[in-house]
Write an enzyme that holds these catalytic residues in place. Sequence first.
Site, PDB file in Angstrom:
ATOM      1  N   GLY A  14       0.765  -1.236   0.000  1.00 28.75           N
ATOM      2  CA  GLY A  14       0.000   0.000   0.000  1.00 28.75           C
ATOM      3  C   GLY A  14       0.800   1.292   0.000  1.00 28.75           C
ATOM      4  CE  LYS A  17       6.970  -3.308  -2.741  1.00 25.64           C
ATOM      5  NZ  LYS A  17       7.031  -4.128  -3.964  1.00 25.64           N
ATOM      6  CG  ASP A  41       2.348  -8.427  -5.786  1.00 29.84           C
ATOM      7  OD1 ASP A  41       1.227  -8.878  -6.092  1.00 29.84           O
ATOM      8  OD2 ASP A  41       2.685  -8.131  -4.639  1.00 29.84           O
TER       9      ASP A  41
END
Lengths: 374, 304
Positions: A14, A17, A41
């Site tokens: 959050g 990044k 991710d």
Amino acid sequence: MSKTRLTVSVGGGGVGKTTTSAALALAMARSHKRTLVITVDPARRLADALGAQVGQQAVPVSFGPDSDGWLYARMPDPRASLDDFATWLFEDPVRRKHLMDNPAYRELGDSLAGVHELVTIGLLQHEVDSGKYDEVVLDTAPSRHALAFLTYPGRLLGLLEARSLAWLAALAHVADVSNLEEHPRTGLLEWGRSKVEALVGKVVGLEGLRNLSALFGDMVAVRERWAGLARRTNTMLRDPTTRYFIIGAPTGGAMADVSYLANNLSRHGLNPSAIVLNRAEQDAPESEQVLRRTLDNGGADRIDATMRDALRTMLQTLGAEHTERSEAARKACERLQAIAPAGTSIVRLPFVHRNEPRAIVVALADAWKAAGID
Amino acid sequence: MPSIVTASPPAPPFHLKAPVVFVTGKGGVGKTTVAAGLAIQAARAGQTAALVEFDDGQAGARALGRDVSEIAHVVVIYDKALVEALASVLGSRILARAIVSQRAIRRMVRAVPALREFALLERVRALAAEHKYQRIVVDLPSSGHALDWLRVPKAFERFLGNSPLGNMGKSIHREIVAPGRAEIVVVTLAEPLVVKETEELCRRMRSELGIAPALVVVNRTVVADPEGAWSAAKELSTSEDGVGAAARELLQIIEARAEQAEDTAYAFGLARAMDAGHVMSLPDTPNDPVASQVAQWLSSGASG
């Protein structure tokens, strides 16, 4: 040709990044460095932020003439990537098929948890080795997962160490009771070992043990190749030119993550090149101050009173938010000064009051350049 | 002008039914605080409740602040969880320790994917089976990882079949993952990237686990700006002087904020389309809210 420089960005969830990393890559591409940004991710955030359908391979990303041709992005789909990795690892097609048909590979590979680190190492090294880029930005998974990635090459080397792997590969043989009776073992150590082997068999069952053992057997075959990769990645992660950026934001949770990550990096003998405070609000922008003064001085009289009131309320709301946020940013900066190890710079990136991800990337790329990092 | 969406009508009070509640969402959306809030809410409704966390427990401790007296804060550690899981298969903790202290096994345990998730979920299963807590709220990792976690027990079951560990996978799935046994709470924000990720998460949850979220929480929603402000800025933006330029800049900010209100509405629509049991919004506050405050918001069922 000059060496590829690696920049690893780590940070809690959050803090923006992914967007920040994409912006850094854009800033470097604008300085005409051939730049690739990779995100670990599994979510499709980077693809959205770049307005590109990022798939398996590195694709060019367009942000306008000053960076076009210089910027690339890669967002691996972990499911497909594991197969890619296995294909790279196993040059012998028969062995490869043997591995891919193994239920242990199919089920554990498909369940994904923890597979990311494995896949990332493979493709990161591949992209760096390709020599196509001056800069590679690696956007790691949030928070503590990021550190799992950093230590994975080491852990993998531990597993690939010859004796352990051979022992694991031989497990199925001894788990079969008939084998154990044919080859009785002597000595306390041997007795202990066979006891453990029997216990492992008891836990996962003979069938499971055979599959697992076959998996380890396949790994023995490619041990050198795999360990070589892990070793090179380990070296690259510890290379003095490799930079680590810790990305934070002015919230309690994000600041705790920054501190955690800084501590852990130093425990691995690494220092962050920079700690980045993203969404660091400044004072109210000039435009809002101009409008407030205009209203206070009785200007803007060509719009009716209700509208003026609405505008005044709006500006007050915004003003209060700016004050709160810039105070939070100021405190965060103070805390960062205390957290940052010697030689680590602190970079402030602004709060971008935009909603579209691309606009945020562009604004942050300007901010990176202004901070002297591009 | 952009459509300004006014705050949604208050949501009806919701009740979670399953003993185990998994909370997930994109990183940084306030997952842990909502999880802690749900546990406190359950405790205030007269249930014995536990908040389960897997990392080092710091996030939960921060969210709970001083509100620790009402609920149990259970921090599950991998190494211990693994020994416990093996001990329950072997019927002996000593034998379990013997296995994990074996050099090669120790190395495998550190490098093999999914084993960690398996052992940690087994601890949750065991905790649920004790019936000590009527409500166990589990703070799962963020979206993609959370789904991977929940698929692990089934994968072990398929791969290890009728062995003790395979059966354990089956029990974990049956007791704390299968529909009816667990409920999933998804936390999201009114931001395009976050909503998008939430959508993907819900889709995968449905296709891979056959589960719809019991509750979607749209966190940190802002109050809509006064309607006349946009018109005022628009009006002023036409002039060529400094005021006009300032108004044009303000317009962009107002529009971005209006989009956020639209994103809130979109998140609500998405939650309904995904057959979520309930959807509610929580307000944005300048500082991180404490869990007891969140519990109060959750109980009132009110939208932000």
